[in-house]
Design an enzyme around this catalytic site. Structure first.
Site, PDB file in Angstrom:
ATOM      1  N   GLY A 186       0.821  -1.203   0.000  1.00 35.16           N
ATOM      2  CA  GLY A 186       0.000   0.000   0.000  1.00 35.16           C
ATOM      3  C   GLY A 186       0.854   1.251   0.000  1.00 35.16           C
ATOM      4  O   GLY A 186       2.049   1.226   0.308  1.00 35.16           O
ATOM      5  N   CYS A 187       0.237   2.376  -0.344  1.00 30.65           N
ATOM      6  CA  CYS A 187       0.995   3.624  -0.486  1.00 30.65           C
ATOM      7  C   CYS A 187       1.475   4.160   0.862  1.00 30.65           C
ATOM      8  O   CYS A 187       2.673   4.407   1.040  1.00 30.65           O
ATOM      9  CB  CYS A 187       0.163   4.661  -1.234  1.00 30.65           C
ATOM     10  SG  CYS A 187      -1.493   4.933  -0.567  1.00 30.65           S
ATOM     11  N   PHE A 188       0.558   4.338   1.830  1.00 30.51           N
ATOM     12  CA  PHE A 188       0.992   4.754   3.160  1.00 30.51           C
ATOM     13  C   PHE A 188       1.988   3.744   3.728  1.00 30.51           C
ATOM     14  O   PHE A 188       2.991   4.106   4.351  1.00 30.51           O
ATOM     15  CB  PHE A 188      -0.206   4.859   4.106  1.00 30.51           C
ATOM     16  CG  PHE A 188      -0.879   6.204   4.140  1.00 30.51           C
ATOM     17  CD1 PHE A 188      -0.146   7.372   4.294  1.00 30.51           C
ATOM     18  CD2 PHE A 188      -2.255   6.304   4.045  1.00 30.51           C
ATOM     19  CE1 PHE A 188      -0.769   8.612   4.349  1.00 30.51           C
ATOM     20  CE2 PHE A 188      -2.888   7.537   4.095  1.00 30.51           C
ATOM     21  CZ  PHE A 188      -2.146   8.694   4.240  1.00 30.51           C
ATOM     22  N   ALA A 189       1.686   2.455   3.529  1.00 32.36           N
ATOM     23  CA  ALA A 189       2.547   1.406   4.078  1.00 32.36           C
ATOM     24  C   ALA A 189       3.961   1.498   3.535  1.00 32.36           C
ATOM     25  O   ALA A 189       4.937   1.288   4.260  1.00 32.36           O
ATOM     26  CB  ALA A 189       1.952   0.032   3.776  1.00 32.36           C
TER      27      ALA A 189
END
Length: 327
Positions: free
Chosen positions: A136-139
């Site tokens: 994921g992007c935030f991850a």
């Protein structure tokens, strides 16, 4: 070698549009089809208008089951449904940009073992994989900020995170918080302490530091800009900032897209690139880590192509030498 034949599922979204934009210039890949039931028969450039004049390909509602690699851009929870209803050849590698297969409990589907595809964490595993769960992007931004500490077993207190993402992080579907009149000159948080990316973040941290038992306290925010993630993280750290910088630079010494900056950083350094740039600052006993990425590239489509390159034995940077939109 012959060019890699690529299929893209869920072709009308932002991540699919970015995949098309990158792949039409990739020297070792070619787009075989872009699947979209709602747009079948329409030119791709009618939806992704930045591609006018770049390609004449049309969306299709049929798939070629023999492509070399399949990118799933279907949104969270929809990849399993698609694969249950569509069969591909044993030679077809799959890269899922959703969250269906990221966690250990979900990684096996129909005898397919999905590998978590954060290259800075497990590049060699990605190289031999046939099925990838793209992070994921935030991850991505948060893990790249934490992994050097985890490797040295130095995450021994709570981690506080405040991160802001651009409007493209919400996808193309309209909602009350994605309209221009709401986003413009506005700022808000959402899913406080419960964001879905926390599962994969904790999983990767514990992969390197298996005794990690503190909390990761994550506050996601909506910014009034189109793309990018600006994340600040802080936690206890007994060493000096010079020691931290040395540790981070050593951890990322072989990374092709993750860099540690001696100067403070900002979003325009990474927008339109596959880079993650990190900066470190020490205040009393707290280490402040700043991590910036483009949510649609290093946080999604660029990282997916980075994984494709590794899976097919190409240079990791193939097709990803991009300049930031600094001005």
């Amino acid at each position: 070698m012959e060019k890699i034949e690529v299929g893209i599922i869920g072709g009308a979204g932002y991540t699919a549009g970015e995949l098309v934009r990158l792949l039409i210039s990739h020297p070792k890949a070619t787009i075989n089809f872009v699947f979209s039931t709602s747009n079948a028969g329409n030119k791709i450039s009618h939806i992704h208008q930045d591609l006018v004049g770049s390609l004449d390909l049309k969306f299709t509602d049929t798939v070629n089951p023999d492509v070399d690699v399949l990118f799933l851009c279907l949104g969270h929870g929809n990849s399993v449904k698609f694969l249950e209803n569509n069969t591909f050849s044993d030679k077809t590698k799959i890269i899922d940009l959703g969250n269906d297969f990221r966690l250990e409990k979900d990684k096996v589907f129909d005898d397919k073992n999905f590998v978590y595809g954060l290259p800075e964490l497990q590049k060699e595993v990605v190289k031999s994989a046939n099925y990838i769960a793209n992070p994921g992007c935030f991850a991505t931004a948060i893990q790249l900020g934490l992994l050097p500490l985890a490797e040295k077993n130095l995450l021994n207190s709570d981690v506080h995170i405040n991160a802001v993402t651009g409007a493209t992080g919400a996808g193309t579907s309209l909602s009350a918080t994605t309209h221009y009149t709401w986003r413009d000159n506005n700022f808000s948080y959402y899913k406080p302490f419960t964001h879905q990316h926390l599962g994969e973040i904790n999983q990767s941290v514990k992969q390197l530091q298996n005794d990690f038992s503190s909390e990761i306290l994550f506050m996601p925010n909506r910014g009034n800009f189109s793309r990018g993630i600006f994340a600040t993280l802080y936690t206890d750290f007994e060493g000096t900032v010079e020691e931290a910088i040395s540790m981070y630079k050593d951890f990322y010494k072989d990374a092709k897209f993750t860099f540690v900056s001696d100067a403070t950083i900002h979003l325009k350094q990474v927008v339109n690139t596959n880079k993650c740039i990190i900066h470190l600052h020490k205040h009393n006993n707290k280490l402040l880590i700043t991590s910036v990425i483009d949510n649609l590239l290093k946080g999604a489509s660029g990282q997916a192509i980075q994984n494709m390159n590794l899976m097919f034995g190409l240079e990791e940077t193939e097709g990803l030498q991009l300049k930031g939109t600094y001005f």
